[in-house]
Design a protein around this motif. Structure first.
Motif, PDB file in Angstrom:
ATOM      1  N   SER A 213       0.818  -1.216   0.000  1.00 62.60           N
ATOM      2  CA  SER A 213       0.000   0.000   0.000  1.00 62.60           C
ATOM      3  C   SER A 213       0.855   1.270   0.000  1.00 62.60           C
ATOM      4  O   SER A 213       0.488   2.266  -0.633  1.00 62.60           O
ATOM      5  CB  SER A 213      -0.970   0.002   1.189  1.00 62.60           C
ATOM      6  OG  SER A 213      -0.279  -0.113   2.413  1.00 62.60           O
ATOM      7  N   ALA A 214       2.012   1.258   0.671  1.00 61.49           N
ATOM      8  CA  ALA A 214       2.864   2.457   0.677  1.00 61.49           C
ATOM      9  C   ALA A 214       3.439   2.708  -0.717  1.00 61.49           C
ATOM     10  O   ALA A 214       3.489   3.858  -1.182  1.00 61.49           O
ATOM     11  CB  ALA A 214       3.995   2.291   1.696  1.00 61.49           C
TER      12      ALA A 214
ATOM     13  N   ALA B  85       0.719   4.055  -2.953  1.00 62.59           N
ATOM     14  CA  ALA B  85       0.467   5.474  -2.668  1.00 62.59           C
ATOM     15  C   ALA B  85       1.533   6.352  -3.319  1.00 62.59           C
ATOM     16  O   ALA B  85       1.236   7.427  -3.859  1.00 62.59           O
ATOM     17  CB  ALA B  85       0.429   5.714  -1.159  1.00 62.59           C
ATOM     18  N   ASP B  86       2.780   5.895  -3.300  1.00 61.99           N
ATOM     19  CA  ASP B  86       3.884   6.638  -3.914  1.00 61.99           C
ATOM     20  C   ASP B  86       3.670   6.769  -5.428  1.00 61.99           C
ATOM     21  O   ASP B  86       3.734   7.868  -5.990  1.00 61.99           O
ATOM     22  CB  ASP B  86       5.198   5.906  -3.611  1.00 61.99           C
ATOM     23  CG  ASP B  86       6.430   6.586  -4.210  1.00 61.99           C
ATOM     24  OD1 ASP B  86       6.468   7.835  -4.257  1.00 61.99           O
ATOM     25  OD2 ASP B  86       7.362   5.860  -4.618  1.00 61.99           O
TER      26      ASP B  86
ATOM     27  N   ALA C 101       0.890   6.327  -7.113  1.00 60.08           N
ATOM     28  CA  ALA C 101      -0.360   7.031  -7.407  1.00 60.08           C
ATOM     29  C   ALA C 101      -0.190   8.546  -7.295  1.00 60.08           C
ATOM     30  O   ALA C 101      -0.712   9.307  -8.118  1.00 60.08           O
ATOM     31  CB  ALA C 101      -1.462   6.552  -6.469  1.00 60.08           C
ATOM     32  N   ALA C 102       0.538   8.988  -6.279  1.00 58.56           N
ATOM     33  CA  ALA C 102       0.766  10.429  -6.119  1.00 58.56           C
ATOM     34  C   ALA C 102       1.533  10.980  -7.314  1.00 58.56           C
ATOM     35  O   ALA C 102       1.230  12.080  -7.811  1.00 58.56           O
ATOM     36  CB  ALA C 102       1.536  10.694  -4.829  1.00 58.56           C
TER      37      ALA C 102
ATOM     38  N   SER D  34      -7.565   4.024 -11.245  1.00 55.51           N
ATOM     39  CA  SER D  34      -8.322   4.762 -10.232  1.00 55.51           C
ATOM     40  C   SER D  34      -9.702   4.154 -10.005  1.00 55.51           C
ATOM     41  O   SER D  34      -9.986   3.636  -8.919  1.00 55.51           O
ATOM     42  CB  SER D  34      -8.414   6.247 -10.590  1.00 55.51           C
ATOM     43  OG  SER D  34      -9.155   6.458 -11.786  1.00 55.51           O
TER      44      SER D  34
ATOM     45  N   ASP E 259      -6.901   8.955  -5.447  1.00 48.13           N
ATOM     46  CA  ASP E 259      -6.761   9.072  -3.997  1.00 48.13           C
ATOM     47  C   ASP E 259      -7.753   8.136  -3.295  1.00 48.13           C
ATOM     48  O   ASP E 259      -7.427   7.515  -2.280  1.00 48.13           O
ATOM     49  CB  ASP E 259      -6.974  10.529  -3.562  1.00 48.13           C
ATOM     50  CG  ASP E 259      -6.607  10.735  -2.103  1.00 48.13           C
ATOM     51  OD1 ASP E 259      -5.478  10.383  -1.716  1.00 48.13           O
ATOM     52  OD2 ASP E 259      -7.455  11.239  -1.348  1.00 48.13           O
TER      53      ASP E 259
ATOM     54  N   VAL F 103      -6.292   4.656  -3.520  1.00 47.34           N
ATOM     55  CA  VAL F 103      -5.205   4.482  -2.549  1.00 47.34           C
ATOM     56  C   VAL F 103      -5.772   4.274  -1.147  1.00 47.34           C
ATOM     57  O   VAL F 103      -5.314   3.403  -0.391  1.00 47.34           O
ATOM     58  CB  VAL F 103      -4.245   5.693  -2.584  1.00 47.34           C
ATOM     59  CG1 VAL F 103      -3.315   5.701  -1.378  1.00 47.34           C
ATOM     60  CG2 VAL F 103      -3.438   5.687  -3.877  1.00 47.34           C
ATOM     61  N   THR F 104      -6.796   5.052  -0.803  1.00 44.28           N
ATOM     62  CA  THR F 104      -7.437   4.904   0.507  1.00 44.28           C
ATOM     63  C   THR F 104      -8.023   3.504   0.662  1.00 44.28           C
ATOM     64  O   THR F 104      -7.868   2.860   1.707  1.00 44.28           O
ATOM     65  CB  THR F 104      -8.532   5.968   0.693  1.00 44.28           C
ATOM     66  OG1 THR F 104      -7.922   7.267   0.638  1.00 44.28           O
ATOM     67  CG2 THR F 104      -9.252   5.798   2.017  1.00 44.28           C
TER      68      THR F 104
ATOM     69  N   SER G 161      -5.359   1.034   1.290  1.00 43.21           N
ATOM     70  CA  SER G 161      -4.602   1.235   2.530  1.00 43.21           C
ATOM     71  C   SER G 161      -5.144   0.355   3.664  1.00 43.21           C
ATOM     72  O   SER G 161      -4.490   0.184   4.682  1.00 43.21           O
ATOM     73  CB  SER G 161      -4.627   2.711   2.950  1.00 43.21           C
ATOM     74  OG  SER G 161      -5.934   3.081   3.370  1.00 43.21           O
TER      75      SER G 161
ATOM     76  N   THR H 159       9.741   1.641  -3.920  1.00 44.14           N
ATOM     77  CA  THR H 159       8.715   1.421  -4.935  1.00 44.14           C
ATOM     78  C   THR H 159       9.343   0.876  -6.214  1.00 44.14           C
ATOM     79  O   THR H 159       8.810  -0.045  -6.838  1.00 44.14           O
ATOM     80  CB  THR H 159       7.958   2.733  -5.218  1.00 44.14           C
ATOM     81  OG1 THR H 159       7.373   3.214  -3.997  1.00 44.14           O
ATOM     82  CG2 THR H 159       6.862   2.533  -6.256  1.00 44.14           C
TER      83      THR H 159
END
Length: 197
Positions: A7-8, A11-12, A14-15, A53, A89, A92-93, A96, A146
């Motif tokens: 998940s981390a 998130a990296d 995806a951002a 997404s 986002d 990602v949530t 998580s 990543t």
């Protein structure tokens, strides 16, 4: 593939994908070519937005993406850059939550470990994020952790993706290649590709 919670790393990636899509110049023609075969930028963006997404969020919950989104032209909405940032986002949530990485998900009728599904979504986000970046004169960077995870995922999935024409043949990485560049070359991408000027 190692069953692990990424998940981390998701998130990296995806951002960075959201930043790249936000950075597409308003004057940029979406008919311009990309490195993805005969896909123009519009086709690449619609594929990326749908799978990294909208579909990604649904997959975290063990669901499939809504049928009406499958052929939607997300880029027809002038606010698609901001919409993508909000939707990725949400994905990602959803990923998580530790339970998103547990059990199995139905993928084309097969029970697939949720961790493998998450790993493939991370791969899609990073590789297509890089495709969009390069096609629009931007860079795409992720942290070392990543990049290493991505290289492992591409190594594990490359033959399957080639079988279904998702990847081209692997190419030789440049001397001193980073883990991210190795992942790119394993997927048949040229790390030095740039659109014709």
């Amino acid at each position: 593939m190692e069953k692990t919670n990424l998940s981390a790393e998701m998130a990296d990636a995806a951002a960075e994908a959201a930043r790249v899509v936000q950075g597409i110049p308003k004057a940029k023609s979406l008919d311009d070519p990309t490195q993805c075969g005969d896909w123009d930028l519009r086709t690449l963006l619609n594929h990326t937005i749908l799978w990294t997404s909208y579909s990604a969020e649904r997959r975290a919950h063990g669901e499939s993406v809504a049928e009406d989104l499958m052929n939607k032209d997300f880029t027809a909405d002038p606010g698609f850059r901001e919409d993508y940032a909000r939707q990725i986002d949400r994905a990602v949530t959803a990923w998580s939550a530790p339970q998103a990485w547990e059990g199995t998900r139905n993928v084309m009728g097969d029970a697939t470990p949720a961790a493998d599904v998450g790993a493939m979504l991370l791969m899609e986000t990073a590789l297509h994020g890089w495709d969009v970046a390069r096609a629009t004169g931007q860079e795409f960077t992720v942290d070392d952790r990543t990049a290493r995870a991505l290289e492992d995922i591409v190594q594990a999935q490359a033959e399957l993706f080639r079988k279904y024409q998702g990847f081209a043949d692997a190419i030789e990485p440049p001397g001193g290649a980073t883990a991210f560049e190795c992942a790119l070359t394993l997927s048949g991408r040229d790390p030095n590709w740039k659109p014709a000027s």
